[in-house]
Design a protein around this motif. Structure first.
Motif, PDB file in Angstrom:
ATOM      1  N   ASP A 128      13.315 -37.558  19.503  1.00  0.00           N
ATOM      2  CA  ASP A 128      13.075 -38.506  18.414  1.00  0.00           C
ATOM      3  C   ASP A 128      14.324 -38.821  17.607  1.00  0.00           C
ATOM      4  OD1 ASP A 128      10.464 -38.720  19.116  1.00  0.00           O
ATOM      5  OD2 ASP A 128       9.678 -37.430  17.524  1.00  0.00           O
ATOM      6  N   LEU A 129      15.435 -38.193  17.950  1.00  0.00           N
ATOM      7  CA  LEU A 129      16.664 -38.452  17.208  1.00  0.00           C
ATOM      8  C   LEU A 129      17.089 -39.911  17.374  1.00  0.00           C
ATOM      9  CD1 LEU A 129      18.426 -36.450  15.524  1.00  0.00           C
ATOM     10  CD2 LEU A 129      19.998 -36.390  17.456  1.00  0.00           C
ATOM     11  N   SER A 130      17.690 -40.449  16.341  1.00  0.00           N
ATOM     12  CA  SER A 130      18.056 -41.865  16.343  1.00  0.00           C
ATOM     13  C   SER A 130      19.012 -42.211  17.485  1.00  0.00           C
ATOM     14  CB  SER A 130      18.718 -42.226  15.013  1.00  0.00           C
ATOM     15  OG  SER A 130      19.272 -43.509  15.057  1.00  0.00           O
ATOM     16  N   ASP A 131      18.811 -43.415  18.043  1.00  0.00           N
ATOM     17  CA  ASP A 131      19.748 -43.935  19.047  1.00  0.00           C
ATOM     18  C   ASP A 131      21.120 -44.186  18.447  1.00  0.00           C
ATOM     19  OD1 ASP A 131      17.772 -43.894  20.966  1.00  0.00           O
ATOM     20  OD2 ASP A 131      17.211 -46.003  20.662  1.00  0.00           O
ATOM     21  N   ASP A 132      21.181 -44.192  17.131  1.00  0.00           N
ATOM     22  CA  ASP A 132      22.429 -44.456  16.417  1.00  0.00           C
ATOM     23  C   ASP A 132      23.301 -43.212  16.293  1.00  0.00           C
ATOM     24  OD1 ASP A 132      24.014 -46.414  15.253  1.00  0.00           O
ATOM     25  OD2 ASP A 132      23.372 -45.901  13.225  1.00  0.00           O
ATOM     26  N   VAL A 133      22.804 -42.055  16.728  1.00  0.00           N
ATOM     27  CA  VAL A 133      23.587 -40.820  16.684  1.00  0.00           C
ATOM     28  C   VAL A 133      24.627 -40.844  17.803  1.00  0.00           C
ATOM     29  CG1 VAL A 133      23.542 -38.316  16.932  1.00  0.00           C
ATOM     30  CG2 VAL A 133      21.754 -39.473  15.611  1.00  0.00           C
ATOM     31  N   GLU A 134      25.899 -40.801  17.434  1.00  0.00           N
ATOM     32  CA  GLU A 134      26.964 -40.861  18.433  1.00  0.00           C
ATOM     33  C   GLU A 134      27.328 -39.478  18.962  1.00  0.00           C
ATOM     34  OE1 GLU A 134      30.261 -43.125  16.919  1.00  0.00           O
ATOM     35  OE2 GLU A 134      29.198 -45.009  17.323  1.00  0.00           O
ATOM     36  N   ARG A 135      27.276 -38.479  18.082  1.00  0.00           N
ATOM     37  CA  ARG A 135      27.546 -37.105  18.496  1.00  0.00           C
ATOM     38  C   ARG A 135      27.028 -36.170  17.416  1.00  0.00           C
ATOM     39  NH1 ARG A 135      34.135 -36.373  17.644  1.00  0.00           N
ATOM     40  NH2 ARG A 135      34.281 -37.686  15.754  1.00  0.00           N
ATOM     41  N   ALA A 136      26.990 -34.886  17.748  1.00  0.00           N
ATOM     42  CA  ALA A 136      26.502 -33.887  16.791  1.00  0.00           C
ATOM     43  C   ALA A 136      27.264 -32.587  16.997  1.00  0.00           C
ATOM     44  CB  ALA A 136      25.003 -33.664  16.970  1.00  0.00           C
ATOM     45  N   MET A 137      27.297 -31.788  15.953  1.00  0.00           N
ATOM     46  CA  MET A 137      27.960 -30.491  15.995  1.00  0.00           C
ATOM     47  C   MET A 137      26.949 -29.405  15.646  1.00  0.00           C
ATOM     48  SD  MET A 137      31.400 -29.266  13.991  1.00  0.00           S
ATOM     49  CE  MET A 137      30.775 -29.803  12.382  1.00  0.00           C
ATOM     50  N   ARG A 138      26.724 -28.493  16.579  1.00  0.00           N
ATOM     51  CA  ARG A 138      25.781 -27.402  16.337  1.00  0.00           C
ATOM     52  C   ARG A 138      26.450 -26.313  15.493  1.00  0.00           C
ATOM     53  NH1 ARG A 138      21.467 -26.664  19.436  1.00  0.00           N
ATOM     54  NH2 ARG A 138      22.513 -27.470  21.322  1.00  0.00           N
ATOM     55  N   VAL A 139      25.721 -25.831  14.478  1.00  0.00           N
ATOM     56  CA  VAL A 139      26.201 -24.762  13.593  1.00  0.00           C
ATOM     57  C   VAL A 139      25.054 -23.784  13.351  1.00  0.00           C
ATOM     58  CG1 VAL A 139      27.873 -26.294  12.456  1.00  0.00           C
ATOM     59  CG2 VAL A 139      25.580 -25.994  11.470  1.00  0.00           C
ATOM     60  N   PRO A 140      25.353 -22.566  12.904  1.00  0.00           N
ATOM     61  CA  PRO A 140      24.295 -21.561  12.718  1.00  0.00           C
ATOM     62  C   PRO A 140      23.569 -21.653  11.376  1.00  0.00           C
ATOM     63  CG  PRO A 140      26.436 -20.538  12.409  1.00  0.00           C
ATOM     64  CD  PRO A 140      26.712 -21.964  12.842  1.00  0.00           C
ATOM     65  N   ASP A 141      23.090 -22.842  11.008  1.00  0.00           N
ATOM     66  CA  ASP A 141      22.224 -22.985   9.830  1.00  0.00           C
ATOM     67  C   ASP A 141      20.857 -22.362  10.113  1.00  0.00           C
ATOM     68  OD1 ASP A 141      24.057 -24.323   8.233  1.00  0.00           O
ATOM     69  OD2 ASP A 141      23.312 -26.326   8.716  1.00  0.00           O
ATOM     70  N   GLY A 142      20.071 -22.221   9.062  1.00  0.00           N
ATOM     71  CA  GLY A 142      18.724 -21.685   9.210  1.00  0.00           C
ATOM     72  C   GLY A 142      17.846 -22.130   8.057  1.00  0.00           C
ATOM     73  N   VAL A 143      16.702 -21.478   7.931  1.00  0.00           N
ATOM     74  CA  VAL A 143      15.736 -21.789   6.886  1.00  0.00           C
ATOM     75  C   VAL A 143      15.418 -20.510   6.118  1.00  0.00           C
ATOM     76  CG1 VAL A 143      13.411 -22.672   6.389  1.00  0.00           C
ATOM     77  CG2 VAL A 143      14.743 -23.642   8.280  1.00  0.00           C
ATOM     78  N   VAL A 144      15.301 -20.629   4.807  1.00  0.00           N
ATOM     79  CA  VAL A 144      14.907 -19.494   3.979  1.00  0.00           C
ATOM     80  C   VAL A 144      13.621 -19.849   3.259  1.00  0.00           C
ATOM     81  CG1 VAL A 144      16.392 -20.277   2.072  1.00  0.00           C
ATOM     82  CG2 VAL A 144      15.632 -17.908   2.144  1.00  0.00           C
ATOM     83  N   PHE A 145      12.724 -18.871   3.161  1.00  0.00           N
ATOM     84  CA  PHE A 145      11.464 -19.032   2.439  1.00  0.00           C
ATOM     85  C   PHE A 145      11.606 -18.337   1.093  1.00  0.00           C
ATOM     86  CE2 PHE A 145      10.141 -18.817   7.038  1.00  0.00           C
ATOM     87  CZ  PHE A 145      10.024 -20.191   7.185  1.00  0.00           C
ATOM     88  N   PRO A 146      11.952 -19.086   0.040  1.00  0.00           N
ATOM     89  CA  PRO A 146      12.360 -18.451  -1.216  1.00  0.00           C
ATOM     90  C   PRO A 146      11.269 -17.653  -1.905  1.00  0.00           C
ATOM     91  CG  PRO A 146      12.202 -20.840  -1.454  1.00  0.00           C
ATOM     92  CD  PRO A 146      12.086 -20.550  -0.005  1.00  0.00           C
ATOM     93  N   SER A 147      10.010 -18.056  -1.790  1.00  0.00           N
ATOM     94  CA  SER A 147       8.948 -17.292  -2.450  1.00  0.00           C
ATOM     95  C   SER A 147       8.902 -15.860  -1.914  1.00  0.00           C
ATOM     96  CB  SER A 147       7.592 -17.971  -2.249  1.00  0.00           C
ATOM     97  OG  SER A 147       7.579 -19.266  -2.788  1.00  0.00           O
ATOM     98  N   ARG A 148       9.000 -15.733  -0.596  1.00  0.00           N
ATOM     99  CA  ARG A 148       9.018 -14.397   0.009  1.00  0.00           C
ATOM    100  C   ARG A 148      10.274 -13.626  -0.375  1.00  0.00           C
ATOM    101  NH1 ARG A 148       7.154 -15.625   6.300  1.00  0.00           N
ATOM    102  NH2 ARG A 148       4.896 -15.799   5.906  1.00  0.00           N
ATOM    103  N   LEU A 149      11.414 -14.299  -0.331  1.00  0.00           N
ATOM    104  CA  LEU A 149      12.679 -13.631  -0.620  1.00  0.00           C
ATOM    105  C   LEU A 149      12.702 -13.069  -2.038  1.00  0.00           C
ATOM    106  CD1 LEU A 149      15.559 -13.036   0.503  1.00  0.00           C
ATOM    107  CD2 LEU A 149      16.275 -15.174  -0.573  1.00  0.00           C
ATOM    108  N   VAL A 150      12.286 -13.876  -2.995  1.00  0.00           N
ATOM    109  CA  VAL A 150      12.280 -13.439  -4.391  1.00  0.00           C
ATOM    110  C   VAL A 150      11.295 -12.291  -4.594  1.00  0.00           C
ATOM    111  CG1 VAL A 150      11.709 -14.155  -6.750  1.00  0.00           C
ATOM    112  CG2 VAL A 150      13.095 -15.644  -5.290  1.00  0.00           C
TER     113      VAL A 150
END
Length: 406
Positions: A128-150
């Motif tokens: 589903d990524l846009s046809d307008d995407v020419e390139r991408a760079m993969r990085v080690p991002d993630g997701v945090v669930f702040p309610s649980r963390l706190v």
């Protein structure tokens, strides 16, 4: 309730509970007071991105390194409070390719692992990524669930002797001989605390807390909108690879994605405009990366207020990229036992807490090292326990309410 404590921490977000946990593990007697339920402020109203540091790599190398280190630490200690998804910085045809190259080179300097993918390859991964995407760079991002963390940080602090007071707003502080002698708490507590030291970790409310004893904290609070939409086919975080602007992050959850965000100055962290144009612009811009979100059903919309430090923001311009933290002592203003921690971001909350705890221990004459980088959070391997703690501390924020308690 014993009204005497070594340290009173004001603010029950990630930084405040992180400070309480750090100090309690060092054997310090701590009381934490939060005006609402835990994570009621900035922490629980974020987009929930666990930064790899790539967002800051070319603009603020030290902060990028801090993000990289702390995201790795949280992956080790936080368990079900975070989710490893990876991230993609995507370049559209209208984006400056030199910016992409500069970020790629800066990530290499910082030590952030990357992989550059052409448009065809990345669309095979995300159809589903846009046809307008020419390139991408993969990085080690993630997701945090702040309610649980706190909640997990608060629970660990409590297990090591800290007292966690929710729905306990600071109504007044009395200064005597250059020190805070008493702090009055309202709400469900309606009592007085006599602290040896006070840490102001109240986020966008830090200025008003400091003002009660004649101290000054220069903040430039800004609001940002998050829009959660019905979409379950995204695994990595999407970041627009351009100068920071509205609508440049898409954060995946299980059955939703969170679109954000904007940056608009506010005068009052509680009473501020929630403008429709911010919602519309965030969706429109995020849809340039992932067109399907333009027509996806809106499930939840919320705003958060960032406690940005005014001197740093003024130096950086209208929308600075840095999100470093600032630890302020107020002795020169005649308050020897008060420190304020502002700025920063959710990803680096533990590092912010460690720096604050180091300062407090120095002031109190406590010789003990920080243990929070290696000690696993309670409930990290048990989502049900984490969610029970969120409920106990009345800590449910909008960022992760689709995940917590499922």
């Amino acid at each position: 309730m014993d009204n005497r404590t070594d340290v009173l921490v004001v603010g029950g977000g990630a930084t405040g509970t992180g400070i309480a946990r750090d100090l309690a593990l060092r054997g310090v007697d701590v009381t934490l007071a939060e005006r609402g339920g835990l994570s009621a402020g900035t922490s629980g109203r974020s987009h929930g991105l666990l930064h790899s540091g790539a967002r800051y790599a070319e603009a603020d190398e030290p902060e990028a390194r801090a993000c990289l280190e702390e995201s790795r630490t949280l992956t080790e200690i936080a368990g079900a409070c975070v989710r490893e998804t990876d991230g993609l910085f995507v370049q559209l045809s209208e984006d400056d390719p030199d910016y992409f190259e500069a970020k790629h080179e800066a990530c290499a300097e910082v030590g952030i692992e990357t992989e550059v993918l052409d448009g065809e390859t990345v669309r095979a991964e995300i159809p589903d990524l846009s046809d307008d995407v020419e390139r991408a760079m993969r990085v080690p991002d993630g997701v945090v669930f702040p309610s649980r963390l706190v909640a997990a940080n608060a629970a660990d602090a409590r297990e090591h002797g800290a007292e966690i007071l929710t729905h306990a707003p600071v109504t007044d502080m009395r200064r005597e001989d250059g020190r805070i002698a008493e702090v009055e708490l309202g709400g469900e507590v309606d009592g007085t605390i006599e602290p040896t030291y006070v840490v102001n970790a109240a986020g966008p409310y830090a200025s008003s807390i400091a003002e009660t004893v004649g101290a000054t904290v220069e903040l430039r609070p800004t609001r940002g909108v998050m829009v959660s939409v019905d979409y379950d086919r995204l695994e990595p975080v999407l970041n627009r690879c351009r100068d920071p602007n509205d609508g440049d992050i898409v954060v995946p959850h299980d059955d939703e994605v969170v679109l954000g965000t904007t940056s608009v100055p506010v005068d009052d962290p509680e009473e501020y405009e929630r403008a429709d144009w911010e919602i519309e612009r965030s969706v429109e811009e995020c849809a340039k990366m992932l067109p399907a979100v333009a027509d996806a059903a809106h499930l939840r919309t919320w705003w958060g207020v960032r406690p940005l430090y005014e001197p740093e923001e003024a130096a950086l311009g209208a929308r600075g990229i840095s999100r470093g933290f600032h630890l302020l002592e107020h002795g020169e203003e005649g308050v020897d036992n008060l420190a304020t921690i502002v700025g920063g971001k959710l990803t680096t909350y533990r590092k912010m807490a460690e720096a604050t705890a180091d300062l407090v221990c120095e002031q109190l004459g406590v010789d003990a090292d920080c243990e929070t980088a290696t000690r696993r959070l309670p409930g990290a391997d048990d989502p049900e326990r984490l969610d029970a703690l969120v409920a106990e501390f009345d800590g449910q924020g909008p960022t992760d309410e689709d995940v917590v308690g499922r």
